[in-house]
Motif scaffolding. Structure first.
Motif, PDB file in Angstrom:
ATOM      1  N   GLU A 218      -3.812  -1.347   6.622  1.00  0.00           N
ATOM      2  CA  GLU A 218      -3.988  -1.235   5.172  1.00  0.00           C
ATOM      3  C   GLU A 218      -5.112  -0.254   4.847  1.00  0.00           C
ATOM      4  O   GLU A 218      -5.009   0.550   3.906  1.00  0.00           O
ATOM      5  CB  GLU A 218      -4.292  -2.611   4.589  1.00  0.00           C
ATOM      6  N   ILE A 219      -6.178  -0.306   5.623  1.00  0.00           N
ATOM      7  CA  ILE A 219      -7.304   0.614   5.402  1.00  0.00           C
ATOM      8  C   ILE A 219      -6.853   2.060   5.563  1.00  0.00           C
ATOM      9  O   ILE A 219      -7.198   2.936   4.757  1.00  0.00           O
ATOM     10  CB  ILE A 219      -8.455   0.292   6.371  1.00  0.00           C
ATOM     11  N   ASP A 220      -6.082   2.325   6.630  1.00  0.00           N
ATOM     12  CA  ASP A 220      -5.605   3.696   6.859  1.00  0.00           C
ATOM     13  C   ASP A 220      -4.776   4.200   5.677  1.00  0.00           C
ATOM     14  O   ASP A 220      -4.901   5.361   5.263  1.00  0.00           O
ATOM     15  CB  ASP A 220      -4.775   3.755   8.138  1.00  0.00           C
ATOM     16  N   LEU A 221      -3.925   3.325   5.130  1.00  0.00           N
ATOM     17  CA  LEU A 221      -3.093   3.730   3.995  1.00  0.00           C
ATOM     18  C   LEU A 221      -3.938   3.949   2.739  1.00  0.00           C
ATOM     19  O   LEU A 221      -3.704   4.905   1.982  1.00  0.00           O
ATOM     20  CB  LEU A 221      -2.021   2.674   3.736  1.00  0.00           C
ATOM     21  N   LEU A 222      -4.928   3.082   2.517  1.00  0.00           N
ATOM     22  CA  LEU A 222      -5.784   3.249   1.347  1.00  0.00           C
ATOM     23  C   LEU A 222      -6.692   4.470   1.486  1.00  0.00           C
ATOM     24  O   LEU A 222      -7.038   5.112   0.488  1.00  0.00           O
ATOM     25  CB  LEU A 222      -6.612   1.982   1.123  1.00  0.00           C
ATOM     26  N   LYS A 223      -7.070   4.807   2.722  1.00  0.00           N
ATOM     27  CA  LYS A 223      -7.815   6.059   2.946  1.00  0.00           C
ATOM     28  C   LYS A 223      -6.959   7.267   2.576  1.00  0.00           C
ATOM     29  O   LYS A 223      -7.457   8.243   1.996  1.00  0.00           O
ATOM     30  CB  LYS A 223      -8.259   6.156   4.412  1.00  0.00           C
ATOM     31  N   GLN A 224      -5.679   7.181   2.895  1.00  0.00           N
ATOM     32  CA  GLN A 224      -4.764   8.258   2.516  1.00  0.00           C
ATOM     33  C   GLN A 224      -4.661   8.346   0.997  1.00  0.00           C
ATOM     34  O   GLN A 224      -4.641   9.453   0.434  1.00  0.00           O
ATOM     35  CB  GLN A 224      -3.381   8.004   3.117  1.00  0.00           C
ATOM     36  N   LEU A 225      -4.612   7.179   0.335  1.00  0.00           N
ATOM     37  CA  LEU A 225      -4.567   7.161  -1.127  1.00  0.00           C
ATOM     38  C   LEU A 225      -5.815   7.817  -1.705  1.00  0.00           C
ATOM     39  O   LEU A 225      -5.732   8.626  -2.648  1.00  0.00           O
ATOM     40  CB  LEU A 225      -4.454   5.716  -1.624  1.00  0.00           C
ATOM     41  N   ALA A 226      -6.990   7.483  -1.157  1.00  0.00           N
ATOM     42  CA  ALA A 226      -8.242   8.073  -1.636  1.00  0.00           C
ATOM     43  C   ALA A 226      -8.257   9.584  -1.399  1.00  0.00           C
ATOM     44  O   ALA A 226      -8.760  10.347  -2.237  1.00  0.00           O
ATOM     45  CB  ALA A 226      -9.434   7.414  -0.940  1.00  0.00           C
ATOM     46  N   ALA A 227      -7.702  10.008  -0.269  1.00  0.00           N
ATOM     47  CA  ALA A 227      -7.625  11.455   0.008  1.00  0.00           C
ATOM     48  C   ALA A 227      -6.715  12.142  -1.007  1.00  0.00           C
ATOM     49  O   ALA A 227      -7.020  13.246  -1.491  1.00  0.00           O
ATOM     50  CB  ALA A 227      -7.114  11.686   1.427  1.00  0.00           C
ATOM     51  N   ASP A 228      -5.591  11.486  -1.333  1.00  0.00           N
ATOM     52  CA  ASP A 228      -4.690  12.045  -2.348  1.00  0.00           C
ATOM     53  C   ASP A 228      -5.387  12.131  -3.701  1.00  0.00           C
ATOM     54  O   ASP A 228      -5.240  13.117  -4.433  1.00  0.00           O
ATOM     55  CB  ASP A 228      -3.426  11.189  -2.472  1.00  0.00           C
TER      56      ASP A 228
ATOM     57  N   SER B  27     -12.390 -10.291  -1.053  1.00  0.00           N
ATOM     58  CA  SER B  27     -12.647  -9.163  -0.149  1.00  0.00           C
ATOM     59  C   SER B  27     -12.744  -7.896  -0.978  1.00  0.00           C
ATOM     60  O   SER B  27     -12.195  -7.811  -2.083  1.00  0.00           O
ATOM     61  CB  SER B  27     -11.530  -9.016   0.889  1.00  0.00           C
ATOM     62  N   ALA B  28     -13.440  -6.904  -0.428  1.00  0.00           N
ATOM     63  CA  ALA B  28     -13.625  -5.641  -1.155  1.00  0.00           C
ATOM     64  C   ALA B  28     -13.622  -4.480  -0.180  1.00  0.00           C
ATOM     65  O   ALA B  28     -13.993  -4.627   0.984  1.00  0.00           O
ATOM     66  CB  ALA B  28     -14.933  -5.663  -1.941  1.00  0.00           C
ATOM     67  N   ILE B  29     -13.190  -3.336  -0.688  1.00  0.00           N
ATOM     68  CA  ILE B  29     -13.229  -2.104   0.103  1.00  0.00           C
ATOM     69  C   ILE B  29     -13.712  -0.966  -0.781  1.00  0.00           C
ATOM     70  O   ILE B  29     -13.353  -0.884  -1.958  1.00  0.00           O
ATOM     71  CB  ILE B  29     -11.838  -1.780   0.707  1.00  0.00           C
ATOM     72  N   SER B  30     -14.581  -0.136  -0.233  1.00  0.00           N
ATOM     73  CA  SER B  30     -15.088   1.050  -0.927  1.00  0.00           C
ATOM     74  C   SER B  30     -14.753   2.267  -0.078  1.00  0.00           C
ATOM     75  O   SER B  30     -15.178   2.360   1.079  1.00  0.00           O
ATOM     76  CB  SER B  30     -16.598   0.965  -1.144  1.00  0.00           C
ATOM     77  N   ILE B  31     -13.996   3.184  -0.658  1.00  0.00           N
ATOM     78  CA  ILE B  31     -13.533   4.360   0.076  1.00  0.00           C
ATOM     79  C   ILE B  31     -14.098   5.605  -0.598  1.00  0.00           C
ATOM     80  O   ILE B  31     -13.851   5.833  -1.785  1.00  0.00           O
ATOM     81  CB  ILE B  31     -11.996   4.447   0.085  1.00  0.00           C
ATOM     82  N   PRO B  32     -14.880   6.406   0.116  1.00  0.00           N
ATOM     83  CA  PRO B  32     -15.474   7.589  -0.513  1.00  0.00           C
ATOM     84  C   PRO B  32     -14.419   8.608  -0.929  1.00  0.00           C
ATOM     85  O   PRO B  32     -13.416   8.798  -0.237  1.00  0.00           O
ATOM     86  CB  PRO B  32     -16.394   8.162   0.579  1.00  0.00           C
ATOM     87  N   LEU B  33     -14.662   9.219  -2.071  1.00  0.00           N
ATOM     88  CA  LEU B  33     -13.847  10.340  -2.536  1.00  0.00           C
ATOM     89  C   LEU B  33     -14.600  11.611  -2.181  1.00  0.00           C
ATOM     90  O   LEU B  33     -15.731  11.816  -2.639  1.00  0.00           O
ATOM     91  CB  LEU B  33     -13.632  10.248  -4.053  1.00  0.00           C
ATOM     92  N   ARG B  34     -13.977  12.448  -1.351  1.00  0.00           N
ATOM     93  CA  ARG B  34     -14.674  13.625  -0.835  1.00  0.00           C
ATOM     94  C   ARG B  34     -13.965  14.903  -1.259  1.00  0.00           C
ATOM     95  O   ARG B  34     -12.744  15.016  -1.154  1.00  0.00           O
ATOM     96  CB  ARG B  34     -14.779  13.553   0.692  1.00  0.00           C
ATOM     97  N   ILE B  35     -14.764  15.831  -1.754  1.00  0.00           N
ATOM     98  CA  ILE B  35     -14.265  17.149  -2.141  1.00  0.00           C
ATOM     99  C   ILE B  35     -15.159  18.189  -1.485  1.00  0.00           C
ATOM    100  O   ILE B  35     -16.388  18.153  -1.647  1.00  0.00           O
ATOM    101  CB  ILE B  35     -14.256  17.326  -3.668  1.00  0.00           C
ATOM    102  N   GLU B  36     -14.543  19.075  -0.727  1.00  0.00           N
ATOM    103  CA  GLU B  36     -15.267  20.139  -0.018  1.00  0.00           C
ATOM    104  C   GLU B  36     -16.398  19.559   0.833  1.00  0.00           C
ATOM    105  O   GLU B  36     -17.517  20.082   0.866  1.00  0.00           O
ATOM    106  CB  GLU B  36     -15.813  21.171  -1.013  1.00  0.00           C
ATOM    107  N   GLY B  37     -16.103  18.452   1.522  1.00  0.00           N
ATOM    108  CA  GLY B  37     -17.050  17.865   2.458  1.00  0.00           C
ATOM    109  C   GLY B  37     -18.136  17.012   1.836  1.00  0.00           C
ATOM    110  O   GLY B  37     -18.980  16.469   2.553  1.00  0.00           O
ATOM    111  N   GLN B  38     -18.126  16.849   0.508  1.00  0.00           N
ATOM    112  CA  GLN B  38     -19.155  16.077  -0.169  1.00  0.00           C
ATOM    113  C   GLN B  38     -18.545  14.839  -0.817  1.00  0.00           C
ATOM    114  O   GLN B  38     -17.457  14.899  -1.380  1.00  0.00           O
ATOM    115  CB  GLN B  38     -19.849  16.925  -1.249  1.00  0.00           C
TER     116      GLN B  38
ATOM    117  N   ALA C   1       0.828  -1.209   0.000  1.00  0.00           N
ATOM    118  CA  ALA C   1       0.000   0.000   0.000  1.00  0.00           C
ATOM    119  C   ALA C   1       0.866   1.264   0.000  1.00  0.00           C
ATOM    120  O   ALA C   1       0.558   2.250  -0.682  1.00  0.00           O
ATOM    121  CB  ALA C   1      -0.938  -0.004   1.200  1.00  0.00           C
ATOM    122  N   LEU C   2       1.961   1.232   0.760  1.00  0.00           N
ATOM    123  CA  LEU C   2       2.872   2.379   0.788  1.00  0.00           C
ATOM    124  C   LEU C   2       3.476   2.624  -0.593  1.00  0.00           C
ATOM    125  O   LEU C   2       3.633   3.776  -1.029  1.00  0.00           O
ATOM    126  CB  LEU C   2       3.981   2.152   1.815  1.00  0.00           C
ATOM    127  N   HIS C   3       3.836   1.540  -1.265  1.00  0.00           N
ATOM    128  CA  HIS C   3       4.405   1.660  -2.610  1.00  0.00           C
ATOM    129  C   HIS C   3       3.384   2.271  -3.566  1.00  0.00           C
ATOM    130  O   HIS C   3       3.715   3.137  -4.385  1.00  0.00           O
ATOM    131  CB  HIS C   3       4.852   0.286  -3.101  1.00  0.00           C
TER     132      HIS C   3
END
Length: 482
Positions: A285-295, A255-266, A140-142
């Motif tokens: 792993e979730i924390d790192l993928l959340k960071q990826l989604a934020a990026d 397994s599956a993960i869905s991470i919301p993409l948020r812009i200006e709180g939406q 995930a870091l890579h």
């Protein structure tokens, strides 16, 4: 001297304390002298199950690990390894795969060399879990590192989404990844924008929505609605995957993960990732993928803001040089074109023409029918001007009901008259506007370079004077004459 039974009892206690399950095979007779049975209680099987499982142990071993076990045994029996060592997964009663290891060695027995095959089986699941955790974390870091560099080097949103999905699959080792955007249609659908990996028609069959219907168990929809990460582990047995389990399992998704993409709180959509591992997506792993989604959300926002800024800049630039009502060049831009024509004509000793056009009796029409109709009329006049000109000619709005035309190349005065007559004829045709057939005419004055002026001001002024002469003489077109 201690009795053999006492020694055996102590050995059993030591093996139990160490978590080791002892086994022994007679390689000459092919009989099992001592069976490993303790592991079955660890795996949740009953005492009644154990005897049958021992005799058919390979039926519980993960299919990918059976060749590994056989190869390790073969290596040792042929003397190519000093010790038999092998790691493999066994299916527990609950269906989970648990990691075990076998350590053993062929030893002499009953005066026969290489008769006894002795070893132990022990649980290595914790170590393997830590190794898998470390592997997934590094993976995930890579991915984050690669995606972070990408986000700052791509200006196209579709390309960004596609490349992010590709990196997640190719560098992260995931089975499939896709990005979907929430739509505000009646069904509140989620439109896939990009994907990579083993998709095989999955998204088309899924019919994803982010509505709040009771039967909508889509993790994608739930994540968009709630703004929270949704994780589905063990798709094969997880009730939250009932409606899409079969098509997921067909594609090897465990397994599956869905991470919301948020812009200006939406929540604008989701980053969705699928793994072939039953217990994928632990907390780290979730924390790192959340960071990826934020990026990724930042990258999308950055690109959209750049586009907005560019559009705003282009709009401001356009408004600075074009008339807002007719979208014709304004006086500033017309002046630029006229300066270019002057420079070219002076170098090439060529001729060009400037026309000053006034819409006759526009004010009474504007007063009678209203300013809205008057504005529509001027916009239609501008359209007919464009259609009447050659490709190289320039029409501009001078102000009010007055227009300018530049003919940058003419061979003779007749060339200018032909264009002027075409304009006049076009403007005499009725204008169907707001249930009215409006009829107008125009007065056109023409000044020729270099005969009627050598600079911008003189040429426009003289064309204006010629226009007023046309009005006085009630003729559509008039050339400037001193």
């Amino acid at each position: 001297m201690e009795k053999p039974d006492t020694i055996r009892e102590r050995l059993d206690l030591a093996l139990e304390a160490a978590g080791l399950d002892f086994w022994e095979n007679d390689l000459v007779s092919g009989t099992v002298i001592h069976k490993a049975t303790r592991i079955f209680s660890e795996l949740g099987y009953s005492d009644e199950d154990a005897p049958y499982l021992v005799d058919d142990l390979l039926s519980l071993v993960h299919p990918q690990d059976i060749p590994v076990i056989k190869e390790a045994i073969e290596q040792h029996l042929q003397g190519r390894s000093a010790q038999y060592r092998c790691e493999f997964r066994i299916r527990s009663k609950s269906g989970d795969w648990v990691w075990y290891a076998n350590y053993g060695k062929v030893m002499d027995g009953d005066n026969q060399a290489g008769r006894r095959f002795i070893g132990v089986t022990f649980n290595i699941n914790d170590r393997k879990s830590q190794e898998e955790l470390l592997k997934r974390t590094n993976r995930a870091l890579h991915v984050i590192s690669r995606c972070h560099r990408l986000i700052h080097n791509i200006d196209d949103e579709n390309e960004l989404l596609q490349e992010i999905c590709r990196i997640i699959v190719e560098n992260g080792g995931y089975r499939m990844a896709w990005v979907g955007f929430a739509q505000n249609d009646l069904e509140k659908t989620v439109e896939p924008m990009a994907y990579a990996g083993f998709e095989a028609g999955y998204l088309e069959k899924l019919h994803i929505s982010w509505n709040d219907a009771e039967d909508n168990d889509s993790p994608t929809g739930k994540a968009i609605r709630s703004g929270e990460v949704m994780v589905i582990r063990g798709i094969a047995n997880n009730p939250d995957a009932d409606s899409w389990r079969s098509i997921a399992l067909e594609r090897g998704f465990s397994s599956a993960i869905s991470i919301p993409l948020r812009i200006e709180g939406q929540s604008i959509g989701n980053l969705n990732i699928y793994s072939d591992e039953y217990h994928a997506f632990d907390s780290e792993e979730i924390d790192l993928l959340k960071q990826l989604a934020a990026d990724l959300s930042f990258g999308i926002s950055h690109i959209r803001n750049k586009i907005k800024a560019r559009i705003t800049e282009e709009t401001i630039e356009h408004l600075a040089h074009y008339d807002a009502l007719t979208d014709l060049p304004n006086r500033t831009l017309f002046s630029h074109y006229l300066q270019q024509a002057l420079a070219i004509s002076k170098r090439s000793n060529s001729r060009f023409a400037v026309m000053f056009i006034d819409v006759d009796n526009f004010k009474p029409i504007n007063d009678k029918l209203g300013h809205d109709v008057g504005d529509l009329l001027l916009a239609e006049v501008a359209k007919r001007l464009r259609l009447s000109l050659r490709e190289s000619d320039i029409a501009a709005r001078f102000g009010g009901d007055e227009f300018l035309v530049l003919l940058p190349t003419i061979e003779s005065d007749d060339d200018a008259r032909i264009v002027a007559d075409k304009i006049a004829d076009s403007l005499r045709l009725p204008f169907p506007i707001a249930d009215n057939a409006i009829r107008i005419s125009a007065s056109i004055g023409i000044a020729i370079y270099p005969d009627n002026g050598h600079d911008e001001n003189y040429l426009i002024r003289n064309a204006d004077m010629a226009m007023y002469k046309a009005k006085r003489e009630e003729t559509p077109v008039c050339f400037y004459a001193e």
